[in-house]
Design a protein around this motif. Sequence first.
Motif, PDB file in Angstrom:
ATOM      1  N   PHE A 137     -15.966  14.279  12.806  1.00 43.39           N
ATOM      2  CA  PHE A 137     -15.578  15.621  13.227  1.00 43.39           C
ATOM      3  C   PHE A 137     -15.817  15.818  14.725  1.00 43.39           C
ATOM      4  O   PHE A 137     -14.944  16.329  15.445  1.00 43.39           O
ATOM      5  CB  PHE A 137     -16.346  16.680  12.434  1.00 43.39           C
ATOM      6  CG  PHE A 137     -16.039  18.077  12.872  1.00 43.39           C
ATOM      7  CD1 PHE A 137     -14.843  18.676  12.529  1.00 43.39           C
ATOM      8  CD2 PHE A 137     -16.943  18.789  13.648  1.00 43.39           C
ATOM      9  CE1 PHE A 137     -14.542  19.964  12.943  1.00 43.39           C
ATOM     10  CE2 PHE A 137     -16.655  20.070  14.069  1.00 43.39           C
ATOM     11  CZ  PHE A 137     -15.458  20.661  13.717  1.00 43.39           C
ATOM     12  N   LEU A 138     -16.996  15.415  15.215  1.00 42.21           N
ATOM     13  CA  LEU A 138     -17.284  15.552  16.641  1.00 42.21           C
ATOM     14  C   LEU A 138     -16.334  14.704  17.484  1.00 42.21           C
ATOM     15  O   LEU A 138     -15.831  15.162  18.517  1.00 42.21           O
ATOM     16  CB  LEU A 138     -18.731  15.145  16.932  1.00 42.21           C
ATOM     17  CG  LEU A 138     -19.813  16.133  16.528  1.00 42.21           C
ATOM     18  CD1 LEU A 138     -21.184  15.550  16.805  1.00 42.21           C
ATOM     19  CD2 LEU A 138     -19.634  17.447  17.243  1.00 42.21           C
ATOM     20  N   ALA A 139     -16.076  13.473  17.041  1.00 42.54           N
ATOM     21  CA  ALA A 139     -15.172  12.597  17.792  1.00 42.54           C
ATOM     22  C   ALA A 139     -13.759  13.175  17.815  1.00 42.54           C
ATOM     23  O   ALA A 139     -13.087  13.144  18.851  1.00 42.54           O
ATOM     24  CB  ALA A 139     -15.169  11.198  17.188  1.00 42.54           C
ATOM     25  N   PHE A 173     -22.894  15.876  24.084  1.00 41.85           N
ATOM     26  CA  PHE A 173     -23.603  16.631  25.117  1.00 41.85           C
ATOM     27  C   PHE A 173     -23.058  16.306  26.506  1.00 41.85           C
ATOM     28  O   PHE A 173     -22.836  17.200  27.318  1.00 41.85           O
ATOM     29  CB  PHE A 173     -25.104  16.349  25.057  1.00 41.85           C
ATOM     30  CG  PHE A 173     -25.888  17.035  26.129  1.00 41.85           C
ATOM     31  CD1 PHE A 173     -26.050  18.414  26.115  1.00 41.85           C
ATOM     32  CD2 PHE A 173     -26.442  16.319  27.167  1.00 41.85           C
ATOM     33  CE1 PHE A 173     -26.753  19.056  27.109  1.00 41.85           C
ATOM     34  CE2 PHE A 173     -27.158  16.948  28.166  1.00 41.85           C
ATOM     35  CZ  PHE A 173     -27.311  18.323  28.142  1.00 41.85           C
ATOM     36  N   ILE A 174     -22.833  15.036  26.799  1.00 49.78           N
ATOM     37  CA  ILE A 174     -22.312  14.656  28.113  1.00 49.78           C
ATOM     38  C   ILE A 174     -20.896  15.208  28.300  1.00 49.78           C
ATOM     39  O   ILE A 174     -20.559  15.714  29.367  1.00 49.78           O
ATOM     40  CB  ILE A 174     -22.346  13.127  28.290  1.00 49.78           C
ATOM     41  CG1 ILE A 174     -23.797  12.667  28.424  1.00 49.78           C
ATOM     42  CG2 ILE A 174     -21.540  12.688  29.498  1.00 49.78           C
ATOM     43  CD1 ILE A 174     -23.978  11.185  28.366  1.00 49.78           C
ATOM     44  N   TYR A 175     -20.068  15.140  27.251  1.00 52.07           N
ATOM     45  CA  TYR A 175     -18.712  15.698  27.357  1.00 52.07           C
ATOM     46  C   TYR A 175     -18.776  17.200  27.608  1.00 52.07           C
ATOM     47  O   TYR A 175     -18.075  17.728  28.466  1.00 52.07           O
ATOM     48  CB  TYR A 175     -17.923  15.414  26.080  1.00 52.07           C
ATOM     49  CG  TYR A 175     -16.511  15.930  26.178  1.00 52.07           C
ATOM     50  CD1 TYR A 175     -15.547  15.218  26.872  1.00 52.07           C
ATOM     51  CD2 TYR A 175     -16.149  17.142  25.607  1.00 52.07           C
ATOM     52  CE1 TYR A 175     -14.265  15.692  27.002  1.00 52.07           C
ATOM     53  CE2 TYR A 175     -14.876  17.628  25.731  1.00 52.07           C
ATOM     54  CZ  TYR A 175     -13.936  16.904  26.427  1.00 52.07           C
ATOM     55  OH  TYR A 175     -12.671  17.388  26.558  1.00 52.07           O
ATOM     56  N   TRP A 176     -19.622  17.892  26.864  1.00 49.00           N
ATOM     57  CA  TRP A 176     -19.748  19.335  27.060  1.00 49.00           C
ATOM     58  C   TRP A 176     -20.260  19.647  28.461  1.00 49.00           C
ATOM     59  O   TRP A 176     -19.764  20.560  29.127  1.00 49.00           O
ATOM     60  CB  TRP A 176     -20.697  19.922  26.017  1.00 49.00           C
ATOM     61  CG  TRP A 176     -20.959  21.362  26.252  1.00 49.00           C
ATOM     62  CD1 TRP A 176     -20.187  22.411  25.889  1.00 49.00           C
ATOM     63  CD2 TRP A 176     -22.082  21.919  26.959  1.00 49.00           C
ATOM     64  NE1 TRP A 176     -20.755  23.585  26.316  1.00 49.00           N
ATOM     65  CE2 TRP A 176     -21.916  23.302  26.971  1.00 49.00           C
ATOM     66  CE3 TRP A 176     -23.206  21.365  27.568  1.00 49.00           C
ATOM     67  CZ2 TRP A 176     -22.833  24.147  27.572  1.00 49.00           C
ATOM     68  CZ3 TRP A 176     -24.112  22.209  28.166  1.00 49.00           C
ATOM     69  CH2 TRP A 176     -23.919  23.589  28.169  1.00 49.00           C
ATOM     70  N   PHE A 235     -22.281   7.427  19.755  1.00 46.54           N
ATOM     71  CA  PHE A 235     -23.473   8.111  20.254  1.00 46.54           C
ATOM     72  C   PHE A 235     -23.227   9.612  20.109  1.00 46.54           C
ATOM     73  O   PHE A 235     -22.967  10.298  21.110  1.00 46.54           O
ATOM     74  CB  PHE A 235     -23.730   7.751  21.720  1.00 46.54           C
ATOM     75  CG  PHE A 235     -23.802   6.272  21.965  1.00 46.54           C
ATOM     76  CD1 PHE A 235     -24.918   5.554  21.599  1.00 46.54           C
ATOM     77  CD2 PHE A 235     -22.736   5.609  22.562  1.00 46.54           C
ATOM     78  CE1 PHE A 235     -24.988   4.192  21.829  1.00 46.54           C
ATOM     79  CE2 PHE A 235     -22.797   4.254  22.794  1.00 46.54           C
ATOM     80  CZ  PHE A 235     -23.924   3.533  22.419  1.00 46.54           C
ATOM     81  N   PRO A 236     -23.307  10.155  18.904  1.00 42.73           N
ATOM     82  CA  PRO A 236     -22.823  11.519  18.660  1.00 42.73           C
ATOM     83  C   PRO A 236     -23.505  12.597  19.496  1.00 42.73           C
ATOM     84  O   PRO A 236     -22.813  13.392  20.134  1.00 42.73           O
ATOM     85  CB  PRO A 236     -23.065  11.750  17.172  1.00 42.73           C
ATOM     86  CG  PRO A 236     -23.728  10.561  16.649  1.00 42.73           C
ATOM     87  CD  PRO A 236     -23.811   9.529  17.709  1.00 42.73           C
ATOM     88  N   LEU A 237     -24.807  12.643  19.513  1.00 48.69           N
ATOM     89  CA  LEU A 237     -25.454  13.722  20.254  1.00 48.69           C
ATOM     90  C   LEU A 237     -25.299  13.542  21.757  1.00 48.69           C
ATOM     91  O   LEU A 237     -24.971  14.489  22.469  1.00 48.69           O
ATOM     92  CB  LEU A 237     -26.934  13.805  19.871  1.00 48.69           C
ATOM     93  CG  LEU A 237     -27.198  14.221  18.433  1.00 48.69           C
ATOM     94  CD1 LEU A 237     -28.685  14.211  18.148  1.00 48.69           C
ATOM     95  CD2 LEU A 237     -26.609  15.585  18.159  1.00 48.69           C
TER      96      LEU A 237
END
Length: 75
Positions: free
Chosen positions: A20-22, A57-60, A51-53
């Motif tokens: 979902f995150l990807a 976080f880096i994308y956001w 690396f989900p979190l």
Amino acid sequence: MVWRFWLTLVGLALVFINLFLAAAVYVDAKRRGFGQLNLPPGLWALVTFFFPLWGFFIYWLMHHSTLVVRDRPPF
């Protein structure tokens, strides 16, 4: 035997959260085009999946936080 069920359930939940995150990062990155690091949307999605979190976080941080320098109209 019961612990296998719960372990499988938790594992599946984590995989679905990663997917979902990807997918969310991929759709947003595709809508925005290439970002600050000139990374294609597919690469952002792969980083977020593995690396989900950290990836999310880096994308956001690079695209949606208040730290992003946006073009401002001249005064």
